[in-house]
Scaffold this active site. Structure first.
Site, short mmCIF file in Angstrom:
data_model
loop_
_atom_site.label_atom_id
_atom_site.label_comp_id
_atom_site.label_asym_id
_atom_site.label_seq_id
_atom_site.Cartn_x
_atom_site.Cartn_y
_atom_site.Cartn_z
N ALA A 10 24.43 22.05 33.80
CA ALA A 10 24.55 20.75 34.51
C ALA A 10 23.25 20.46 35.26
CB ALA A 10 25.72 20.80 35.49
N GLY A 11 22.16 20.85 34.63
CA GLY A 11 20.86 20.63 35.28
C GLY A 11 20.31 19.26 34.98
N GLY A 14 21.60 18.17 31.52
CA GLY A 14 23.07 18.11 31.58
C GLY A 14 23.57 16.96 32.41
N ARG A 82 10.57 25.19 31.02
CA ARG A 82 9.19 25.70 31.16
C ARG A 82 8.61 25.36 32.54
NH1 ARG A 82 5.57 23.58 26.38
NH2 ARG A 82 7.08 21.97 25.88
N ARG A 88 7.10 26.94 24.97
CA ARG A 88 8.55 26.99 24.74
C ARG A 88 8.95 28.44 24.40
NH1 ARG A 88 6.64 22.36 21.98
NH2 ARG A 88 7.49 20.36 22.68
N ILE A 118 20.52 22.53 22.93
CA ILE A 118 19.25 21.90 23.35
C ILE A 118 18.29 22.92 23.95
CG2 ILE A 118 18.28 20.22 25.01
CD1 ILE A 118 20.58 18.38 24.48
N THR A 119 18.83 24.02 24.44
CA THR A 119 18.06 25.06 25.12
C THR A 119 16.90 25.59 24.26
OG1 THR A 119 20.04 25.69 26.35
CG2 THR A 119 18.27 27.33 26.24
N ASN A 120 15.74 25.76 24.91
CA ASN A 120 14.54 26.27 24.22
C ASN A 120 14.41 27.78 24.29
OD1 ASN A 120 13.05 24.20 23.02
ND2 ASN A 120 12.20 23.53 24.98
N HIS A 175 10.63 23.21 16.47
CA HIS A 175 10.35 22.43 17.69
C HIS A 175 9.29 23.17 18.49
CE1 HIS A 175 10.82 19.81 21.04
NE2 HIS A 175 11.32 20.73 21.83
O1 TXD Z 1 14.00 19.11 22.64
C1 TXD Z 1 14.48 20.11 23.22
N1 TXD Z 1 15.41 20.85 22.62
C2 TXD Z 1 13.97 20.46 24.61
C3 TXD Z 1 14.89 21.45 25.29
C4 TXD Z 1 13.65 19.30 25.44
C5 TXD Z 1 13.53 19.47 26.80
C6 TXD Z 1 14.04 20.66 27.53
N2 TXD Z 1 14.47 21.72 26.67
C7 TXD Z 1 15.17 22.87 27.24
O2 TXD Z 1 16.48 22.53 27.70
C8 TXD Z 1 14.53 23.51 28.44
O3 TXD Z 1 13.39 24.26 28.06
C9 TXD Z 1 15.66 24.37 28.94
O4 TXD Z 1 15.73 25.55 28.17
C10 TXD Z 1 16.90 23.51 28.64
C11 TXD Z 1 17.47 22.82 29.84
O5 TXD Z 1 16.49 22.06 30.47
P1 TXD Z 1 16.83 21.40 31.91
O6 TXD Z 1 15.63 20.60 32.31
O7 TXD Z 1 18.16 20.74 31.89
O8 TXD Z 1 16.89 22.70 32.84
P2 TXD Z 1 17.59 22.85 34.28
O9 TXD Z 1 17.52 21.55 35.02
O10 TXD Z 1 17.01 24.09 34.89
O11 TXD Z 1 19.12 23.10 33.92
C12 TXD Z 1 19.53 24.28 33.31
C13 TXD Z 1 20.90 24.62 33.92
C14 TXD Z 1 20.82 24.97 35.42
O12 TXD Z 1 21.63 24.08 36.16
C15 TXD Z 1 21.30 26.42 35.49
O13 TXD Z 1 22.10 26.69 36.65
C16 TXD Z 1 22.16 26.49 34.24
O14 TXD Z 1 21.41 25.78 33.26
N3 TXD Z 1 22.38 27.85 33.78
C17 TXD Z 1 23.54 28.22 33.20
N4 TXD Z 1 24.65 27.51 32.91
C18 TXD Z 1 25.64 28.21 32.31
N5 TXD Z 1 25.58 29.54 31.99
C19 TXD Z 1 24.48 30.25 32.30
N6 TXD Z 1 24.41 31.58 32.01
C20 TXD Z 1 23.39 29.60 32.93
N7 TXD Z 1 22.16 30.01 33.35
C21 TXD Z 1 21.56 28.92 33.85
#
Ligand code: TXD
Length: 319
Positions: A10-11, A14, A82, A88, A118-120, A175
């Site tokens: 839910a970052g 999310g 990142r 990535r 979506i996670t990298n 990607h």
């Molecule tokens: O095109 C693409 N696929 C990429 C993907 C485009 C942009 C960003 N990309 C990747 O998405 C980025 O490199 C990250 O690996 C993910 C998520 O990016 P976001 O900017 O949303 O990261 P945040 O804001 O840090 O949110 C990640 C959330 C955060 O609230 C953590 O508390 C939560 O993930 N988190 C978890 N949730 C559930 N379960 C676990 N274990 C967990 N660990 C962290």
């Protein structure tokens, strides 16, 4: 019957996904995060905006996997993004551990969902997700190509001063910095890009700069934001995939999917054009690639294979 989308993470992305889904009234939303407060706070905040938007979507925030039960769609952004100067691929170790946990949660609570990762580093993380969860390949896809294609089309539209919706193109492969904008497949207002080049409407050097800027599109934003990475365009791209599934739109979209011989690639996830409909990945579209595109595509595949070998060294269960 109202649909249900669970967002694992839910970052930045999310939260934006949840807001877009609520505005489009696509499905009820479960925002899941290990940081329960973030999930609950964002769910409540977006729910409170319904007084303005009139959205009838229900949202809840949770850190309990039981709440994702019977989700139609699950979109995963759990992980770390990142920091400036990181690639990535630098996220592999930590996000591999997280995706293993997420895969367990999905397998035990909502194994029939269409899962968008979506996670990298995307291509390897989505492959690990499928292996850890055991969900069918056609129901586990990665989001990257739609974002990369959108960036490429945007830069091209600015350069040519042509509305972005008049540009048709796609970016394939991994990607990463080896992703492949498909120049031969690009059309501007129905005219091929190669004709634009021939007519001198864009020069080769400018086009190469646009390809390079697309490959580094994520890093450019990380440099501006300093904390975190892109999230509006990635969220919009994820919603595009979820909508095509939920409404059975059968859109042709560039997604990271499991290849079993298509494009000469076996047992690997990588970005190619596919049809997304009610059965998930319904068809893999095999485009005719030029020799140049074939060469770049296979360089990109090699980069994904190398990173997956690194992942297998971290966790031998991935063998
Ligand atoms: O095109 C693409 N696929 C990429 C993907 C485009 C942009 C960003 N990309 C990747 O998405 C980025 O490199 C990250 O690996 C993910 C998520 O990016 P976001 O900017 O949303 O990261 P945040 O804001 O840090 O949110 C990640 C959330 C955060 O609230 C953590 O508390 C939560 O993930 N988190 C978890 N949730 C559930 N379960 C676990 N274990 C967990 N660990 C962290």
């Amino acid at each position: 019957m109202k649909k249900k989308i669970s967002l694992i993470g839910a970052g930045q992305i999310g939260g934006t996904l949840a807001h877009l889904i609520a505005l489009k009234e696509l499905a009820d939303v479960v925002l899941f995060d290990v940081a329960e407060g973030i999930a609950k706070g964002k769910a409540l905040d977006i729910a409170q905006s319904s007084g303005v938007s009139g959205s009838k979507i229900n949202l809840i925030g949770t850190n309990n996997y039981k709440d994702i039960k019977n989700s139609d769609v699950i979109i995963i952004t759990a992980g770390v993004p990142r920091k400036p100067g990181m690639t990535r691929d630098d996220l592999l170790g930590i996000n591999l551990k997280i995706i293993k946990e997420v895969a367990e949660g999905i397998k035990n609570n909502s194994p029939n969902s269409f899962v968008i990762c979506i996670t990298n580093p995307l291509d390897v993380i989505v492959m690990a997700l499928q292996k850890y969860s055991g969900l069918p390949h056609n129901m586990v896809v990665g989001m990257a190509g739609i974002l990369d294609s959108s960036r490429f089309k945007y830069f091209l539209s600015k350069q040519l001063d042509i509305p972005v919706n008049k540009i048709n193109s796609l970016v394939l492969g991994g990607h990463g910095d080896t992703m492949v904008p498909m120049l031969e497949q690009t059309e501007i207002d129905g005219v091929s890009l190669s004709k634009f080049l021939k007519d001198g409407k864009i020069d080769k050097k400018k086009l190469e700069e646009i390809v390079d800027r697309t490959r580094k599109g994520g890093a450019e934003i990380v440099k501006f934001l300093q904390k975190g990475s892109a999230f509006y365009a990635p969220a919009a791209s994820g919603v595009e995939m979820a909508e095509s599934y939920l409404k059975d739109q059968k859109k042709q979209l560039p997604c990271a999917v499991y290849l079993q011989g298509e494009y000469g690639v076996k047992n690997l996830y990588a970005g190619v054009p596919v049809i997304i409909g009610a059965s998930g990945v319904e068809k893999i579209i095999e485009l005719k690639l030029s020799d140049e595109e074939k060469k770049s595509f296979h360089q990109s595949i090699k980069a994904v294979e190398d990173l997956f070998s690194a992942a297998k060294k971290i966790d031998t269960n991935l063998n």
